[in-house]
Design a protein around this motif. Structure first.
Motif, mmCIF file in Angstrom:
data_model
loop_
_atom_site.group_PDB
_atom_site.id
_atom_site.type_symbol
_atom_site.label_atom_id
_atom_site.label_comp_id
_atom_site.label_asym_id
_atom_site.label_seq_id
_atom_site.Cartn_x
_atom_site.Cartn_y
_atom_site.Cartn_z
ATOM 1 N N HIS A 80 0.831 -1.204 0.000
ATOM 2 C CA HIS A 80 0.000 0.000 0.000
ATOM 3 C C HIS A 80 0.870 1.261 0.000
ATOM 4 O O HIS A 80 0.880 2.010 0.976
ATOM 5 C CB HIS A 80 -0.940 -0.002 1.211
ATOM 6 N N PRO A 81 1.601 1.488 -1.109
ATOM 7 C CA PRO A 81 2.409 2.709 -1.160
ATOM 8 C C PRO A 81 1.516 3.948 -1.197
ATOM 9 O O PRO A 81 0.322 3.863 -1.495
ATOM 10 C CB PRO A 81 3.200 2.562 -2.463
ATOM 11 N N SER A 82 2.105 5.084 -0.873
ATOM 12 C CA SER A 82 1.363 6.346 -0.882
ATOM 13 C C SER A 82 2.332 7.454 -1.271
ATOM 14 O O SER A 82 3.512 7.203 -1.489
ATOM 15 C CB SER A 82 0.785 6.622 0.502
ATOM 16 N N PHE A 83 1.824 8.698 -1.291
ATOM 17 C CA PHE A 83 2.738 9.797 -1.608
ATOM 18 C C PHE A 83 3.686 10.075 -0.456
ATOM 19 O O PHE A 83 4.619 10.840 -0.595
ATOM 20 C CB PHE A 83 1.994 11.064 -2.052
ATOM 21 N N ASP A 84 3.475 9.426 0.682
ATOM 22 C CA ASP A 84 4.402 9.535 1.805
ATOM 23 C C ASP A 84 5.422 8.395 1.836
ATOM 24 O O ASP A 84 6.502 8.542 2.382
ATOM 25 C CB ASP A 84 3.641 9.524 3.136
ATOM 26 N N PHE A 85 5.042 7.251 1.301
ATOM 27 C CA PHE A 85 5.907 6.069 1.392
ATOM 28 C C PHE A 85 5.887 5.323 0.062
ATOM 29 O O PHE A 85 4.901 4.671 -0.276
ATOM 30 C CB PHE A 85 5.441 5.159 2.529
ATOM 31 N N PHE A 162 16.863 10.409 3.583
ATOM 32 C CA PHE A 162 16.656 11.788 3.147
ATOM 33 C C PHE A 162 15.282 11.945 2.505
ATOM 34 O O PHE A 162 14.570 12.899 2.783
ATOM 35 C CB PHE A 162 17.753 12.204 2.167
ATOM 36 N N GLN A 163 14.900 10.993 1.651
ATOM 37 C CA GLN A 163 13.584 11.060 1.005
ATOM 38 C C GLN A 163 12.469 10.986 2.033
ATOM 39 O O GLN A 163 11.454 11.662 1.896
ATOM 40 C CB GLN A 163 13.424 9.947 -0.025
ATOM 41 N N GLU A 164 12.653 10.167 3.063
ATOM 42 C CA GLU A 164 11.625 10.047 4.100
ATOM 43 C C GLU A 164 11.489 11.369 4.861
ATOM 44 O O GLU A 164 10.375 11.824 5.115
ATOM 45 C CB GLU A 164 11.969 8.916 5.053
ATOM 46 N N GLU A 165 12.625 12.005 5.203
ATOM 47 C CA GLU A 165 12.569 13.296 5.884
ATOM 48 C C GLU A 165 11.933 14.356 4.994
ATOM 49 O O GLU A 165 11.120 15.148 5.450
ATOM 50 C CB GLU A 165 13.970 13.737 6.298
ATOM 51 N N GLU A 166 12.293 14.351 3.714
ATOM 52 C CA GLU A 166 11.726 15.310 2.779
ATOM 53 C C GLU A 166 10.220 15.068 2.619
ATOM 54 O O GLU A 166 9.441 16.008 2.574
ATOM 55 C CB GLU A 166 12.428 15.176 1.427
ATOM 56 N N SER A 167 9.816 13.818 2.583
ATOM 57 C CA SER A 167 8.403 13.471 2.443
ATOM 58 C C SER A 167 7.614 13.941 3.667
ATOM 59 O O SER A 167 6.506 14.461 3.528
ATOM 60 C CB SER A 167 8.259 11.959 2.263
ATOM 61 N N ILE A 168 8.158 13.773 4.857
ATOM 62 C CA ILE A 168 7.485 14.235 6.073
ATOM 63 C C ILE A 168 7.342 15.750 6.048
ATOM 64 O O ILE A 168 6.289 16.298 6.396
ATOM 65 C CB ILE A 168 8.269 13.766 7.324
ATOM 66 N N PHE A 169 8.385 16.443 5.603
ATOM 67 C CA PHE A 169 8.336 17.898 5.496
ATOM 68 C C PHE A 169 7.195 18.332 4.586
ATOM 69 O O PHE A 169 6.416 19.220 4.924
ATOM 70 C CB PHE A 169 9.676 18.435 4.980
ATOM 71 N N TRP A 170 7.107 17.707 3.397
ATOM 72 C CA TRP A 170 6.061 18.089 2.449
ATOM 73 C C TRP A 170 4.675 17.740 2.974
ATOM 74 O O TRP A 170 3.710 18.473 2.743
ATOM 75 C CB TRP A 170 6.300 17.429 1.091
ATOM 76 N N THR A 171 4.550 16.635 3.680
ATOM 77 C CA THR A 171 3.261 16.260 4.250
ATOM 78 C C THR A 171 2.802 17.303 5.258
ATOM 79 O O THR A 171 1.633 17.728 5.252
ATOM 80 C CB THR A 171 3.364 14.879 4.923
ATOM 81 N N ILE A 172 3.705 17.744 6.109
ATOM 82 C CA ILE A 172 3.362 18.765 7.108
ATOM 83 C C ILE A 172 3.028 20.087 6.417
ATOM 84 O O ILE A 172 2.034 20.743 6.762
ATOM 85 C CB ILE A 172 4.528 18.940 8.112
#
Length: 185
Positions: A80-85, A162-172
Motif C-alpha cells: 500500500h504505497p502512498s505519496f508519503d511512502f 533523506f527522502q523520508e525526511e523530505e516526504s514528512i516535510f512536504w506532508t506537514i
C-alpha cells in the motif's frame, strides 16, 4: 448558428477519434515489450486504488489519465504505497511511466492516486514485460549477501532516509496549507 455548432461538434469528435487511434497499443512500444495487462478505472479525489504485481523481471507501468489526474506510486516494501511512502513514482499531468526493476522483491505494491484537484480521475494503465533484459535467478540473492544489508548499500540507505525526511516535510507543509485554505474559504 446551429450549423457552426454542428461543425464544431463534428470537428471535436473527429479530433477525439484521431487521438484515440493514434495512441494505439503498438505505437511507440519497443518490440521487446510484451503486454501483460490493461487496467482501466476511476479514482476519486484524494483516494488510492491498490494493485499487486507478482510477475518477475523488468516491468514497465505505462498509465494515461483519460480524465482528471491520476498519479502512480510503487514500492517493494509495502503493498500500500502512498505519496508519503514509496520507492518509485510518476506524478505528471498526463502520461505516467514507472519502470519496475527486475531486482525488486515481489510482490510489488502499486498505488494509483486520484489528485485532489479533480473530483474524479479516469485512467488506463498498460503493464509491459521487457523481454530484452535477461533474468539472472541468482542475482537478487548474491547482491543481498554481498552488501550484508538485504541488497541496500549505505548510499541507498542514506538516500531513503533523506527522502523520508523530505516526504514528512512536504506532508506537514501540505497539511498546514490545507488548514489555511479551509480557514480562508
Amino acid at each position: 448558428m446551429t450549423l457552426s455548432r454542428s461543425a464544431l461538434l463534428v470537428a471535436l469528435l473527429l479530433s477525439q477519434a484521431w487521438s484515440f487511434l493514434s495512441l494505439s497499443e503498438d505505437d511507440g512500444v519497443p518490440e521487446d515489450w510484451v503486454l501483460l495487462h490493461v487496467v482501466q478505472g476511476h479514482i476519486g479525489a484524494g483516494n488510492y486504488s491498490y494493485l499487486r504485481l507478482n510477475h518477475d523481471g523488468r516491468i514497465i507501468l505505462h498509465m494515461r489519465s483519460l480524465a482528471g489526474d491520476a498519479d502512480l506510486y510503487v514500492s517493494d516494501n509495502t503493498l500500500h504505497p502512498s505519496f508519503d511512502f514509496y520507492k518509485l513514482q510518476s506524478v505528471t499531468c498526463g502520461q505516467d511511466v514507472v519502470v519496475v526493476p527486475g531486482d525488486f522483491s515481489r510482490p510489488v505494491g502499486i498505488a494509483i492516486y486520484g489528485h485532489p484537484s479533480y473530483q474524479e480521475s479516469e485512467f488506463e494503465m498498460r503493464v509491459f514485460y521487457d523481454q530484452a533484459v535477461p533474468q539472472d535467478p541468482f542475482e537478487r540473492s548474491s547482491y543481498a549477501s554481498e552488501n550484508g544489508r538485504g541488497g541496500k548499500t549505505s548510499t541507498q540507505a542514506a538516500e531513503e532516509d533523506f527522502q523520508e525526511e523530505e516526504s514528512i516535510f512536504w506532508t506537514i507543509l501540505i497539511g498546514l496549507l490545507k488548514i489555511v485554505l479551509e480557514i480562508l474559504f
